[in-house]
Motif scaffolding. Sequence first.
Motif, PDB file in Angstrom:
ATOM      1  N   SER A 130       0.832  -1.193   0.000  1.00 50.47           N
ATOM      2  CA  SER A 130       0.000   0.000   0.000  1.00 50.47           C
ATOM      3  C   SER A 130       0.872   1.250   0.000  1.00 50.47           C
ATOM      4  O   SER A 130       2.066   1.213   0.280  1.00 50.47           O
ATOM      5  N   PHE A 131       0.242   2.333  -0.294  1.00 44.62           N
ATOM      6  CA  PHE A 131       0.923   3.620  -0.293  1.00 44.62           C
ATOM      7  C   PHE A 131       1.531   3.906   1.076  1.00 44.62           C
ATOM      8  O   PHE A 131       2.658   4.388   1.177  1.00 44.62           O
ATOM      9  N   TRP A 132       0.801   3.620   2.136  1.00 44.66           N
ATOM     10  CA  TRP A 132       1.266   3.916   3.490  1.00 44.66           C
ATOM     11  C   TRP A 132       2.471   3.069   3.872  1.00 44.66           C
ATOM     12  O   TRP A 132       3.384   3.558   4.550  1.00 44.66           O
ATOM     13  N   GLN A 133       2.496   1.824   3.440  1.00 46.45           N
ATOM     14  CA  GLN A 133       3.655   0.977   3.722  1.00 46.45           C
ATOM     15  C   GLN A 133       4.891   1.504   2.986  1.00 46.45           C
ATOM     16  O   GLN A 133       5.992   1.530   3.543  1.00 46.45           O
ATOM     17  N   ASP A 134       4.683   1.906   1.735  1.00 44.80           N
ATOM     18  CA  ASP A 134       5.798   2.475   0.963  1.00 44.80           C
ATOM     19  C   ASP A 134       6.291   3.774   1.595  1.00 44.80           C
ATOM     20  O   ASP A 134       7.505   4.014   1.683  1.00 44.80           O
ATOM     21  N   ALA A 135       5.367   4.601   2.024  1.00 46.86           N
ATOM     22  CA  ALA A 135       5.740   5.872   2.650  1.00 46.86           C
ATOM     23  C   ALA A 135       6.495   5.619   3.954  1.00 46.86           C
ATOM     24  O   ALA A 135       7.507   6.275   4.236  1.00 46.86           O
ATOM     25  N   LEU A 136       6.027   4.670   4.758  1.00 47.33           N
ATOM     26  CA  LEU A 136       6.699   4.352   6.017  1.00 47.33           C
ATOM     27  C   LEU A 136       8.100   3.799   5.766  1.00 47.33           C
ATOM     28  O   LEU A 136       9.061   4.190   6.436  1.00 47.33           O
ATOM     29  N   ARG A 137       8.225   2.930   4.778  1.00 46.51           N
ATOM     30  CA  ARG A 137       9.547   2.381   4.437  1.00 46.51           C
ATOM     31  C   ARG A 137      10.491   3.495   3.979  1.00 46.51           C
ATOM     32  O   ARG A 137      11.665   3.518   4.360  1.00 46.51           O
ATOM     33  N   LEU A 175      10.384   6.658   4.843  1.00 41.77           N
ATOM     34  CA  LEU A 175      10.751   7.437   6.027  1.00 41.77           C
ATOM     35  C   LEU A 175      11.789   6.706   6.881  1.00 41.77           C
ATOM     36  O   LEU A 175      12.722   7.328   7.401  1.00 41.77           O
ATOM     37  N   GLN A 176      11.640   5.405   7.006  1.00 37.02           N
ATOM     38  CA  GLN A 176      12.619   4.622   7.768  1.00 37.02           C
ATOM     39  C   GLN A 176      13.990   4.677   7.103  1.00 37.02           C
ATOM     40  O   GLN A 176      15.014   4.824   7.777  1.00 37.02           O
ATOM     41  N   GLN A 177      14.008   4.568   5.790  1.00 38.61           N
ATOM     42  CA  GLN A 177      15.272   4.636   5.062  1.00 38.61           C
ATOM     43  C   GLN A 177      15.904   6.016   5.187  1.00 38.61           C
ATOM     44  O   GLN A 177      17.127   6.143   5.331  1.00 38.61           O
ATOM     45  N   ALA A 178      15.073   7.049   5.155  1.00 36.53           N
ATOM     46  CA  ALA A 178      15.596   8.408   5.315  1.00 36.53           C
ATOM     47  C   ALA A 178      16.179   8.593   6.713  1.00 36.53           C
ATOM     48  O   ALA A 178      17.241   9.205   6.880  1.00 36.53           O
TER      49      ALA A 178
END
Length: 66
Positions: free
Chosen positions: A2-9, A11-14
């Motif tokens: 989902s979009f939210w999982q991609d966004a969270l990933r 942010l974690q990488q950043a």
Amino acid sequence: MSFWQDALRALQQAALLQHKVDQALQVAEDARRQSIDTRERLIQLETTLDIIISRSGARRPRLPDA
């Protein structure tokens, strides 16, 4: 995913990247301080050597020209 999982990933990488950058900056700062300390110690040794040589009346040895 989902979009939210991609966004969270993302942010974690950043956040991980920022942490690694902070660590690298700290290592660079530590190396800079050590370099300054080493240079100051070398200057003290050179000064001490110059004083000893001048008191002994000997000539200070010179390194050959490159």
